[in-house]
Design a protein around this motif. Structure first.
Motif, PDB file in Angstrom:
ATOM      1  N   SER A   1     -74.266  13.092  -1.956  1.00  0.00           N
ATOM      2  CA  SER A   1     -74.545  14.326  -1.226  1.00  0.00           C
ATOM      3  C   SER A   1     -73.270  14.990  -0.721  1.00  0.00           C
ATOM      4  CB  SER A   1     -75.466  14.028  -0.037  1.00  0.00           C
ATOM      5  OG  SER A   1     -74.845  13.095   0.854  1.00  0.00           O
ATOM      6  N   ASP A   2     -72.131  14.293  -0.884  1.00  0.00           N
ATOM      7  CA  ASP A   2     -70.876  14.820  -0.362  1.00  0.00           C
ATOM      8  C   ASP A   2     -70.066  15.563  -1.416  1.00  0.00           C
ATOM      9  OD1 ASP A   2     -70.422  12.522  -1.836  1.00  0.00           O
ATOM     10  OD2 ASP A   2     -68.750  11.834  -0.597  1.00  0.00           O
ATOM     11  N   MET A   3     -70.670  15.874  -2.573  1.00  0.00           N
ATOM     12  CA  MET A   3     -69.970  16.650  -3.577  1.00  0.00           C
ATOM     13  C   MET A   3     -70.968  17.449  -4.411  1.00  0.00           C
ATOM     14  SD  MET A   3     -68.914  13.843  -6.521  1.00  0.00           S
ATOM     15  CE  MET A   3     -67.976  12.839  -5.362  1.00  0.00           C
ATOM     16  N   ARG A   4     -70.504  18.576  -4.904  1.00  0.00           N
ATOM     17  CA  ARG A   4     -71.283  19.384  -5.826  1.00  0.00           C
ATOM     18  C   ARG A   4     -70.579  19.368  -7.184  1.00  0.00           C
ATOM     19  NH1 ARG A   4     -70.925  24.809  -4.393  1.00  0.00           N
ATOM     20  NH2 ARG A   4     -68.969  24.315  -3.320  1.00  0.00           N
ATOM     21  N   CYS A   5     -71.344  19.338  -8.250  1.00  0.00           N
ATOM     22  CA  CYS A   5     -70.739  19.231  -9.572  1.00  0.00           C
ATOM     23  C   CYS A   5     -71.217  20.337 -10.502  1.00  0.00           C
ATOM     24  CB  CYS A   5     -71.077  17.883 -10.222  1.00  0.00           C
ATOM     25  SG  CYS A   5     -70.469  16.445  -9.337  1.00  0.00           S
ATOM     26  N   GLU A   6     -70.309  20.848 -11.315  1.00  0.00           N
ATOM     27  CA  GLU A   6     -70.672  21.663 -12.457  1.00  0.00           C
ATOM     28  C   GLU A   6     -70.115  20.955 -13.685  1.00  0.00           C
ATOM     29  OE1 GLU A   6     -68.953  25.535 -12.745  1.00  0.00           O
ATOM     30  OE2 GLU A   6     -66.884  24.835 -12.546  1.00  0.00           O
ATOM     31  N   VAL A   7     -70.890  20.906 -14.741  1.00  0.00           N
ATOM     32  CA  VAL A   7     -70.493  20.180 -15.944  1.00  0.00           C
ATOM     33  C   VAL A   7     -70.301  21.175 -17.089  1.00  0.00           C
ATOM     34  CG1 VAL A   7     -71.120  18.392 -17.605  1.00  0.00           C
ATOM     35  CG2 VAL A   7     -71.745  18.134 -15.189  1.00  0.00           C
ATOM     36  N   ILE A   8     -69.104  21.182 -17.640  1.00  0.00           N
ATOM     37  CA  ILE A   8     -68.766  22.088 -18.741  1.00  0.00           C
ATOM     38  C   ILE A   8     -68.370  21.262 -19.953  1.00  0.00           C
ATOM     39  CG2 ILE A   8     -67.231  23.929 -19.527  1.00  0.00           C
ATOM     40  CD1 ILE A   8     -66.875  24.747 -16.603  1.00  0.00           C
ATOM     41  N   VAL A   9     -69.102  21.422 -21.034  1.00  0.00           N
ATOM     42  CA  VAL A   9     -68.771  20.762 -22.293  1.00  0.00           C
ATOM     43  C   VAL A   9     -68.080  21.777 -23.202  1.00  0.00           C
ATOM     44  CG1 VAL A   9     -69.685  19.664 -24.377  1.00  0.00           C
ATOM     45  CG2 VAL A   9     -70.651  19.106 -22.135  1.00  0.00           C
ATOM     46  N   VAL A  10     -66.948  21.394 -23.752  1.00  0.00           N
ATOM     47  CA  VAL A  10     -66.227  22.249 -24.687  1.00  0.00           C
ATOM     48  C   VAL A  10     -66.369  21.649 -26.078  1.00  0.00           C
ATOM     49  CG1 VAL A  10     -64.055  23.378 -25.255  1.00  0.00           C
ATOM     50  CG2 VAL A  10     -64.580  22.819 -22.865  1.00  0.00           C
TER      51      VAL A  10
ATOM     52  N   ALA B   1     -59.339  25.436 -22.235  1.00  0.00           N
ATOM     53  CA  ALA B   1     -60.467  26.372 -22.208  1.00  0.00           C
ATOM     54  C   ALA B   1     -61.491  25.964 -21.151  1.00  0.00           C
ATOM     55  CB  ALA B   1     -61.120  26.429 -23.585  1.00  0.00           C
ATOM     56  N   GLY B   2     -61.691  24.661 -21.011  1.00  0.00           N
ATOM     57  CA  GLY B   2     -62.659  24.171 -20.047  1.00  0.00           C
ATOM     58  C   GLY B   2     -62.285  24.471 -18.609  1.00  0.00           C
ATOM     59  N   TRP B   3     -61.048  24.136 -18.226  1.00  0.00           N
ATOM     60  CA  TRP B   3     -60.702  24.352 -16.817  1.00  0.00           C
ATOM     61  C   TRP B   3     -60.528  25.833 -16.503  1.00  0.00           C
ATOM     62  CZ3 TRP B   3     -56.578  26.654 -14.489  1.00  0.00           C
ATOM     63  CH2 TRP B   3     -55.364  26.756 -15.186  1.00  0.00           C
ATOM     64  N   GLN B   4     -60.164  26.643 -17.499  1.00  0.00           N
ATOM     65  CA  GLN B   4     -60.064  28.080 -17.273  1.00  0.00           C
ATOM     66  C   GLN B   4     -61.435  28.683 -16.954  1.00  0.00           C
ATOM     67  OE1 GLN B   4     -57.247  30.735 -17.966  1.00  0.00           O
ATOM     68  NE2 GLN B   4     -56.400  28.949 -16.912  1.00  0.00           N
ATOM     69  N   ALA B   5     -62.489  28.089 -17.523  1.00  0.00           N
ATOM     70  CA  ALA B   5     -63.839  28.587 -17.285  1.00  0.00           C
ATOM     71  C   ALA B   5     -64.484  27.975 -16.044  1.00  0.00           C
ATOM     72  CB  ALA B   5     -64.715  28.302 -18.507  1.00  0.00           C
ATOM     73  N   ALA B   6     -63.815  26.998 -15.437  1.00  0.00           N
ATOM     74  CA  ALA B   6     -64.386  26.265 -14.311  1.00  0.00           C
ATOM     75  C   ALA B   6     -64.219  27.010 -12.988  1.00  0.00           C
ATOM     76  CB  ALA B   6     -63.735  24.887 -14.216  1.00  0.00           C
ATOM     77  N   SER B   7     -65.055  26.651 -12.023  1.00  0.00           N
ATOM     78  CA  SER B   7     -65.012  27.277 -10.703  1.00  0.00           C
ATOM     79  C   SER B   7     -64.563  26.323  -9.605  1.00  0.00           C
ATOM     80  CB  SER B   7     -66.401  27.822 -10.342  1.00  0.00           C
ATOM     81  OG  SER B   7     -66.855  28.754 -11.291  1.00  0.00           O
TER      82      SER B   7
END
Length: 232
Positions: free
Chosen positions: A33-42, A76-82
């Motif tokens: 509960s102490d982190m939020r995640c977004e998952v990006i697959v390239v 490309a992945g980290w450029q699209a990350a928030s």
């Protein structure tokens, strides 16, 4: 508010193992509960169903028009990350991917800016260690750090480190070595941490030797670039 962690997974022809990796990541995220995640697959120009396998569980799937190598996919992945923290994981970790929160702890405690995972000893007999020695001694010569796991693809890094570096991406499998050298040269803190990840191991067949050959060339190019054009 809990920090946003951007999980970047570069993948090439990983339709078989990628779903298990994504499921493990999802399981670990739900447990914290102490982190939020977004998952990006390239999807790095795969010729199988990698993109389709990623769609049910990834927040975003990027498809490269052709195979450009791991470095380009990570960029490309980290450029699209928030997220303010970028976590790079290999697509073939399977159920062990749920160990990724361990890799984040030093960053979240403010103790490090780049954390690299040291994996358990390989089960299958692999190469003779030439690529690792090249990477280890090259890093030591160029920035003074003697790393234990310079080639590990499992690493967490603060976004500002990648942004400040300003480089595009190192080619192929040289990206980890280049990132490590640049991070140290810019004065950021690096930590290595034992994490029980497990992924597909390359043996001593022709595919294994071909992989190590490509890796050696990529690491050599990264070291050459860091020497000729240091980040600072």
């Amino acid at each position: 508010m809990a920090p946003l962690i951007s999980v970047i997974i570069p993948a090439w022809n990983e339709e078989d193992r990628l779903p298990g990796t994504l499921l493990a990541i999802e399981r670990a995220c739900r447990a914290r509960s102490d982190m939020r995640c977004e998952v990006i697959v390239v999807d790095d120009g795969s010729t199988d169903g990698t993109a389709a396998a990623a769609l049910p569980r990834a927040d975003r799937v990027l498809q490269m028009p052709r195979n450009q190598g791991k470095g380009a996919a990570m960029h490309a992945g980290w450029q699209a990350a928030s997220g303010s923290v970028i976590l790079f994981l290999d697509a073939d970790l399977g159920e062990t991917a749920d160990q990724f929160p361990r890799l984040l702890e030093p960053l979240l405690r403010g103790e490090a800016d780049l954390v690299i995972a040291m994996l358990p000893p390989a089960v299958k007999r692999g190469g003779i260690g030439l690529v690792k020695k090249l990477a280890k001694h090259g890093v030591q010569a160029l920035c003074g750090l003697t790393p234990a796991a310079p080639l590990s693809g499992q690493r967490a890094v603060r976004r500002e480190v990648l942004e400040r570096c300003g480089r595009r991406s190192f080619q192929g499998f040289g990206v980890e070595v280049g990132m490590l050298i640049d991070t140290v040269k810019m004065g950021y803190r690096v930590s290595e941490l034992e994490v029980p990840f497990a992924h597909r191991e390359t043996g001593r067949d022709w595919r294994g030797w071909l992989h190590r050959g490509k890796q050696c060339l990529a690491v050599g190019r990264a070291l050459w670039r860091c020497w000729r054009k240091p980040v600072c």
